[in-house]
Scaffold this motif. Sequence first.
Motif, short mmCIF file in Angstrom:
data_model
loop_
_atom_site.label_atom_id
_atom_site.label_comp_id
_atom_site.label_asym_id
_atom_site.label_seq_id
_atom_site.Cartn_x
_atom_site.Cartn_y
_atom_site.Cartn_z
N LEU A 196 78.02 110.13 17.70
CA LEU A 196 79.22 110.79 17.18
C LEU A 196 78.93 112.24 16.84
CD1 LEU A 196 80.38 107.89 14.81
CD2 LEU A 196 81.16 108.38 17.14
N ARG A 197 77.78 112.49 16.22
CA ARG A 197 77.57 113.82 15.68
C ARG A 197 76.10 114.17 15.48
NH1 ARG A 197 80.73 117.59 13.15
NH2 ARG A 197 79.30 118.91 12.00
N TYR A 198 75.78 115.42 15.79
CA TYR A 198 74.47 115.96 15.42
C TYR A 198 74.70 117.14 14.48
CZ TYR A 198 72.13 113.67 19.42
OH TYR A 198 71.62 112.77 20.31
N ASP A 199 74.00 117.16 13.36
CA ASP A 199 73.92 118.37 12.54
C ASP A 199 72.47 118.78 12.53
OD1 ASP A 199 76.58 119.02 11.26
OD2 ASP A 199 76.45 116.84 10.92
N VAL A 200 72.20 119.91 13.14
CA VAL A 200 70.82 120.35 13.29
C VAL A 200 70.61 121.60 12.44
CG1 VAL A 200 69.02 121.04 14.91
CG2 VAL A 200 70.88 119.54 15.68
N THR A 201 69.60 121.56 11.62
CA THR A 201 69.25 122.76 10.86
C THR A 201 67.86 123.19 11.30
OG1 THR A 201 70.49 121.94 8.97
CG2 THR A 201 68.94 123.73 8.55
N VAL A 202 67.76 124.45 11.68
CA VAL A 202 66.45 124.98 12.08
C VAL A 202 66.04 126.00 11.03
CG1 VAL A 202 65.15 126.19 13.85
CG2 VAL A 202 66.97 124.60 14.51
N ASP A 203 64.87 125.78 10.48
CA ASP A 203 64.39 126.65 9.41
C ASP A 203 63.39 127.64 10.00
OD1 ASP A 203 63.38 127.87 7.21
OD2 ASP A 203 62.92 126.01 6.11
N LEU A 204 63.83 128.91 10.06
CA LEU A 204 62.96 129.95 10.61
C LEU A 204 62.51 130.93 9.52
CD1 LEU A 204 64.96 130.88 13.87
CD2 LEU A 204 62.96 129.38 13.70
N ARG A 205 62.63 130.51 8.26
CA ARG A 205 62.30 131.49 7.21
C ARG A 205 60.82 131.84 7.27
NH1 ARG A 205 65.18 128.34 2.45
NH2 ARG A 205 64.14 126.73 3.68
N ASP A 206 60.00 130.88 7.62
CA ASP A 206 58.61 131.20 7.92
C ASP A 206 58.45 131.08 9.43
OD1 ASP A 206 55.94 131.39 8.36
OD2 ASP A 206 55.34 129.85 6.90
N LEU A 207 58.40 132.22 10.11
CA LEU A 207 58.40 132.19 11.58
C LEU A 207 57.17 131.51 12.15
CD1 LEU A 207 59.90 135.66 12.54
CD2 LEU A 207 60.88 133.40 12.93
N ASP A 208 56.11 131.42 11.35
CA ASP A 208 54.91 130.76 11.85
C ASP A 208 54.95 129.25 11.65
OD1 ASP A 208 53.74 133.11 12.73
OD2 ASP A 208 53.05 133.59 10.71
N ALA A 209 55.94 128.79 10.91
CA ALA A 209 56.03 127.35 10.67
C ALA A 209 57.48 126.88 10.80
CB ALA A 209 55.48 127.02 9.28
N PRO A 210 58.05 127.00 12.01
CA PRO A 210 59.45 126.59 12.17
C PRO A 210 59.59 125.08 12.01
CG PRO A 210 58.46 127.08 14.31
CD PRO A 210 57.44 127.45 13.28
N ARG A 211 60.72 124.67 11.48
CA ARG A 211 60.98 123.25 11.28
C ARG A 211 62.41 122.95 11.68
NH1 ARG A 211 57.65 120.80 8.02
NH2 ARG A 211 59.12 119.29 7.16
N SER A 212 62.66 121.72 12.03
CA SER A 212 64.06 121.35 12.26
C SER A 212 64.36 120.03 11.58
CB SER A 212 64.38 121.25 13.75
OG SER A 212 63.94 120.03 14.29
N THR A 213 65.60 119.94 11.09
CA THR A 213 66.09 118.68 10.54
C THR A 213 67.32 118.28 11.34
OG1 THR A 213 65.28 119.20 8.34
CG2 THR A 213 67.00 117.54 8.49
N THR A 214 67.32 117.08 11.83
CA THR A 214 68.46 116.59 12.62
C THR A 214 69.07 115.42 11.90
OG1 THR A 214 67.25 117.15 14.61
CG2 THR A 214 69.18 115.73 14.86
N LYS A 215 70.36 115.54 11.63
CA LYS A 215 71.06 114.36 11.14
C LYS A 215 71.93 113.89 12.30
CE LYS A 215 74.15 112.53 7.70
NZ LYS A 215 75.32 112.85 6.89
N VAL A 216 71.68 112.68 12.74
CA VAL A 216 72.46 112.15 13.86
C VAL A 216 73.27 110.96 13.36
CG1 VAL A 216 70.43 110.86 14.64
CG2 VAL A 216 72.38 111.12 16.17
N VAL A 217 74.56 110.98 13.68
CA VAL A 217 75.44 109.86 13.33
C VAL A 217 75.82 109.18 14.64
CG1 VAL A 217 77.59 109.17 12.21
CG2 VAL A 217 76.34 111.20 11.40
#
Length: 664
Positions: free
Chosen positions: A16-37
């Motif tokens: 139904l849905r993806y909400d993806v947050t990509v954290d680039l505040r520290d460019l050397d340690a990028p992270r992503s959080t995916t909420k999938v429904v």
Amino acid sequence: MTEREARERSGLLSVLRYDVTVDLRDLDAPRSTTKVVFDGKRAGATFAEARDAGRDLRVPVAVAVGTQAREYTRSLTYDIGGSGLCRVVDEADGSVYVYAASGPTAAPHWFTCFDQPDLKAETSVRVESPPGWVVAGTGMGEAAAAVVPTYATGFVAGPFATETVREDGLGVVLHAVRSRAPVLEGVAPGLARVVAEVVAEIGERLGCPAPRKGGELRIAFVPGLAWPAMETAGCVMVRDSLLVAPGSSGYARLVSVLAHEIAHLWFGNLVTIGWWDDLWLQEALADVVGRTALRATPAGRPYAGAEARRVHSPVTLDRHRPALTAADALASAASHHYSAGVRQVQDWMRALGEKEWWARLARVVSEGPLLDAGALAPPERRSTAGADRWEELQRAVAACEIDGPTALGVLLSLLGHERDADRLAGMTTWFAERLRRAGWTRPAGGREAERLVAEALREVVARAPDGSRLAATATYAWVSTAAAPPVRSLLGGLDGGRSAGPLAWAARNRLAALGELGRRGIVAAGDETGAEVATCLAFLPDAGEKERAWERLFAPGLSDPATLAGMAAGLWHADHPEHVTGLVARFRHETAARTDPCSEPRAVALARFAFPRSVLTADAFTSVGELLGEGRLRPASRAAVRECAAELAWGVRFRSQWMNLDAV
Ligand SMILES: [Zn+2]
């Protein structure tokens, strides 16, 4: 990931849905959080995909019935190939840019997802970036999240220069790296004009405005992108080397690439292919639709002839091979993409007439969300395409390139669409004589395959015009594959089971093969010395009956080739190899003597029909080799035996390659 796995997964759940947050505040340690429904259609187990430093990971997902959500957080690595998550430094001024370009199979590189084109979902991406950065991407800003396939998701982030031009109510927003701001500024007015006209033109022809909510279309010129351009939802990406000033030699190509990407907003993002081997169609449609729109618009017309793509290879319509991995399907689709696919699509357009063609395109778009290739091809072209696929299937099986279940899948889809009686007959004979006899479904499942074929044939009978040759052919083919109860009831309906017509005998043959009709019943139904009874007896699953049938092949009375072929079909039935192993030695030692006194055509026919074609063992092959080595057969018979031996060798090879079985 194979198509079969993808099918299983889309049978289990819809996203139904993806909400993806990509954290680039520290460019050397990028992270992503995916909420999938997602919505579980039934309970089961599947997986989501993630890619980490080139390694493909499968994250197990237990699916329950109903709506449920999962959240995945992970650290990311940058890719250097221009797809997935990328970090680039603009050498002109040292500025850093980050983008995520999914493209086929690259989405899991930056967010954990169910990465297959038919599992489309509302997707919104949020990027937490260093201060002052410009960010654009899928489902961002005021626009509602777009329903898109994972491969069309992405974002760009960095200190981009931006030009916004409003044309006919559409805001065209262009981004380029800061060092190229002057070029962007020069190009913006003219490019925005073309873009707006093309968007309006396609929207009008399809009766469906650009799939852009909020009246805005973003285009970003990105350094080092893996492809010339990518139709990323929310922000079309174009390789920044394509950004050139109007009037320079590459400008026509830039315009033409953009028209192609704009067409993907409909054919790609709004309606999407079900699996990668149809990618050529989506690409060809984007090309043809984009180019047509250019030709039809004042600003686009001067560039409509630009950039003929050069890929020459024949197009076959969606070669489905469910066991192929996504990568292989893409590789095989890649050769079909541009020119060849475009020719195919133009051919359909000519055959249908332009008006009907656009009407069909509009219907496909309004029906979505998956692209139905069959709805675009004219019926007679579809059957040509079917012929191509049928030839391709036979070739692939003969070359042992695909396994039995895969071949069955293709065959079933072909049977479902076949309108040519002869080809239908060829397909069902091929199934029985080749695929089924090769024992490819052993140790279990042969009956299941037969059941599926019978079901497909019953549907052909149902939709074929009454009394047509197609209906008759499909009925006979159905009788030879169906289960006992419906065959018995068919027989019962033919003169109370006493009919001596060919359909009644086909039904008795089937019942005999299944062990549902014994010798006494067969003999009672006809003339004991006649061809029908002899043929039917050959179908009995019994070693003694098989021996007698083998003897009868050489008997003087039953000599016409159709009768011999029918008896051989029963004798060497795919389900009965264990009843005929004894005939291998007899073939080896007796055939030469028995065929010697008869006419040459009859000797050839006998050599062929007496050949132990269902005993697919290395021993049988050796034994036949010895017969060929002795030189006792007449040349014409020898040639026939040699041909049969090649078939047998194929069967042994197919079986050992796909089933790890050396013998029955
Ligand atoms: Zn494309």
